[in-house]
Design a protein around this motif. Structure first.
Motif, mmCIF file in Angstrom:
data_model
loop_
_atom_site.group_PDB
_atom_site.id
_atom_site.type_symbol
_atom_site.label_atom_id
_atom_site.label_comp_id
_atom_site.label_asym_id
_atom_site.label_seq_id
_atom_site.Cartn_x
_atom_site.Cartn_y
_atom_site.Cartn_z
ATOM 1 N N GLY A 103 147.706 33.445 20.069
ATOM 2 C CA GLY A 103 149.181 33.609 20.031
ATOM 3 C C GLY A 103 149.638 32.979 21.275
ATOM 4 O O GLY A 103 150.611 33.382 22.297
ATOM 5 N N GLN A 104 149.029 31.844 21.363
ATOM 6 C CA GLN A 104 149.081 30.449 22.735
ATOM 7 C C GLN A 104 150.761 29.884 22.672
ATOM 8 O O GLN A 104 150.460 28.868 22.095
ATOM 9 N N LEU A 110 153.796 29.888 28.786
ATOM 10 C CA LEU A 110 155.391 29.586 29.937
ATOM 11 C C LEU A 110 155.629 28.272 31.279
ATOM 12 O O LEU A 110 154.137 28.127 31.155
ATOM 13 N N GLY A 137 145.716 37.781 29.419
ATOM 14 C CA GLY A 137 145.894 35.987 28.744
ATOM 15 C C GLY A 137 146.567 34.827 29.235
ATOM 16 O O GLY A 137 147.436 34.962 29.139
ATOM 17 N N GLU A 179 140.416 36.481 30.270
ATOM 18 C CA GLU A 179 140.997 35.269 29.075
ATOM 19 C C GLU A 179 139.956 35.209 27.629
ATOM 20 O O GLU A 179 138.583 35.366 27.998
ATOM 21 N N ASP A 191 137.830 40.060 25.813
ATOM 22 C CA ASP A 191 138.656 40.382 25.215
ATOM 23 C C ASP A 191 138.717 41.572 25.761
ATOM 24 O O ASP A 191 138.052 42.231 26.010
ATOM 25 N N ILE A 192 139.999 41.296 26.060
ATOM 26 C CA ILE A 192 140.763 42.433 26.660
ATOM 27 C C ILE A 192 140.183 43.598 26.530
ATOM 28 O O ILE A 192 140.456 45.327 27.171
ATOM 29 N N ASN A 243 151.431 38.244 29.485
ATOM 30 C CA ASN A 243 152.390 37.653 28.377
ATOM 31 C C ASN A 243 151.731 37.551 27.052
ATOM 32 O O ASN A 243 150.953 36.921 27.296
HETATM 33 N N1 SAM Z 1 149.629 33.444 30.563
HETATM 34 C C1 SAM Z 1 149.827 32.887 29.756
HETATM 35 C C2 SAM Z 1 151.530 31.957 30.091
HETATM 36 O O1 SAM Z 1 152.237 32.755 30.478
HETATM 37 O O2 SAM Z 1 151.241 30.370 30.089
HETATM 38 C C3 SAM Z 1 149.288 32.070 28.707
HETATM 39 C C4 SAM Z 1 150.311 33.594 27.429
HETATM 40 S S1 SAM Z 1 150.051 32.961 25.748
HETATM 41 C C5 SAM Z 1 151.316 34.054 24.998
HETATM 42 C C6 SAM Z 1 148.457 34.595 25.924
HETATM 43 C C7 SAM Z 1 147.860 34.251 26.155
HETATM 44 O O3 SAM Z 1 146.677 35.645 25.721
HETATM 45 C C8 SAM Z 1 146.258 33.115 25.460
HETATM 46 O O4 SAM Z 1 146.124 32.505 26.279
HETATM 47 C C9 SAM Z 1 145.713 34.031 24.524
HETATM 48 O O5 SAM Z 1 144.169 33.176 24.411
HETATM 49 C C10 SAM Z 1 144.989 35.322 25.617
HETATM 50 N N2 SAM Z 1 144.581 36.519 24.303
HETATM 51 C C11 SAM Z 1 144.720 36.536 23.299
HETATM 52 N N3 SAM Z 1 143.985 37.322 23.205
HETATM 53 C C12 SAM Z 1 143.662 37.808 24.035
HETATM 54 C C13 SAM Z 1 142.651 39.163 24.211
HETATM 55 N N4 SAM Z 1 142.427 39.845 23.250
HETATM 56 N N5 SAM Z 1 142.144 39.490 25.137
HETATM 57 C C14 SAM Z 1 142.427 38.561 26.277
HETATM 58 N N6 SAM Z 1 142.961 37.341 26.148
HETATM 59 C C15 SAM Z 1 143.439 37.131 24.799
#
Ligand code: SAM
Length: 296
Positions: A32-33, A36, A61, A82, A107-108, A131
């Motif tokens: 879900g990349q 912002l 993330g 991340e 993974d969170i 986010n």
């Molecule tokens: N915070 C950034 C921004 O606002 O530009 C990126 C937001 S993007 C919607 C979501 C981020 O969460 C991505 O970098 C993705 O790789 C990371 N992500 C997805 N699943 C995750 C997980 N289970 N644990 C940690 N990070 C995760």
């Protein structure tokens, strides 16, 4: 912002593209990349989260570090978790001047957040900012609220529809198990509505920033919290059925027809009532009545 912390510079479409291109980064749909690119939204997130220079912040993330830079500029310390290993070298690059920001590649859902709060914040409740990718929003929020993790607030960008669900009350189409769980533990507030053009690449739907303040005590008092949530899930699993049928058909519950009917009468409702019309207080009434009877 302290004088020693550099200014955030990533919240811009050209800069974001240039960072991604220079690292030959390939966007991962499964994570879900959507990054912002709107400075005013980042400022609103930091303001909604009420970040001060005393705070430790957990960011979930960080992507390329756009929000991390803003958080690091306002907080005492930030830990950003991340999952995508391809983003780690990018984050090391974009955050190398932000000395109070630390990156964890994980993974969170596998991180021991209570331990992190212990190490970084002497076990005091922490602020979480994220986010989130839409597919993982509910499990992450529920995990943060339901587990015994010291969390003061969660400020999170979610799909607008999910934000509406968190805030809605009985009888509305958005009301459901997420509304009740969030309102049991926290006070939800929508801080901003965010249009798709605030992200690169653009998502298909509108988003919203929700600020959840964890309440010191849950909103209602129940003797068996687990039973309350089983009752809530059972009521919304079969939305179009009556409450009595929903509870009778649930694999998670084992009450007799008579016990269920007595509980519904005890909260002053007719036997034809639907679960979606019950308030949190009424679900608590059901749970407290039924926890006095035979348990599954
Ligand atoms: N915070 C950034 C921004 O606002 O530009 C990126 C937001 S993007 C919607 C979501 C981020 O969460 C991505 O970098 C993705 O790789 C990371 N992500 C997805 N699943 C995750 C997980 N289970 N644990 C940690 N990070 C995760």
């Amino acid at each position: 912002m302290s004088n020693t912390t550099p200014r955030p510079y990533l919240a811009n479409a050209q800069v974001t593209r240039a960072v991604l291109d220079s690292h030959k980064f390939v966007l991962q749909k499964k994570y879900g990349q959507n990054f912002l690119i709107a400075p005013h939204i980042l400022e609103e997130i930091v303001a909604a989260a009420g970040i001060t220079e005393d705070d430790f912040v957990l960011e979930i993330g960080p992507g390329i570090g756009t929000m991390t830079q803003y958080l690091a500029a306002s907080a005492r310390a930030v830990t950003a978790v991340e999952i995508d290993r391809m983003l780690i070298p990018i984050l090391e690059d974009t955050l190398h001047e932000f000395h109070n920001a630390e990156i964890i590649h994980q993974d969170i859902l596998k991180v021991d957040i209570a331990k992190l709060a212990e190490e970084k914040n002497q076990g005091k409740p922490i602020k979480v900012v994220a986010n989130l990718p839409y597919y993982i929003t509910t499990p992450i929020i529920m995990n943060l609220l339901e587990q015994n993790i010291p969390v003061e607030s969660i400020t999170v960008m979610v799909q607008r529809e999910v934000a509406d669900r968190m805030q809605s009350g009985p009888g509305t189409k958005d009301y459901g198990a997420l509304s009740l769980a969030v309102q049991y533990f926290a006070r939800p507030q929508i801080a901003a509505i965010v249009s798709p053009d605030c992200f690169f690449p653009q998502p298909k739907v509108e988003s919203a920033v929700v600020h959840l303040t964890r309440q010191e005590k849950p909103a209602v008092s129940v003797s068996d919290e687990d039973l309350l949530f089983r009752l809530i899930r059972a009521s919304f699993n079969q939305r179009r059925k009556t409450l009595a049928n929903g509870l009778k058909n649930s694999a998670e519950l084992n009450f007799t027809k008579e016990e269920i009917e007595a509980a519904i009468e005890a909260i002053g409702k007719p036997l034809t009532v639907r679960g979606e019309t019950l308030t949190l207080e009424e679900f608590a009434g059901l749970a407290n009545f039924l926890s006095g009877t035979q348990q599954p």
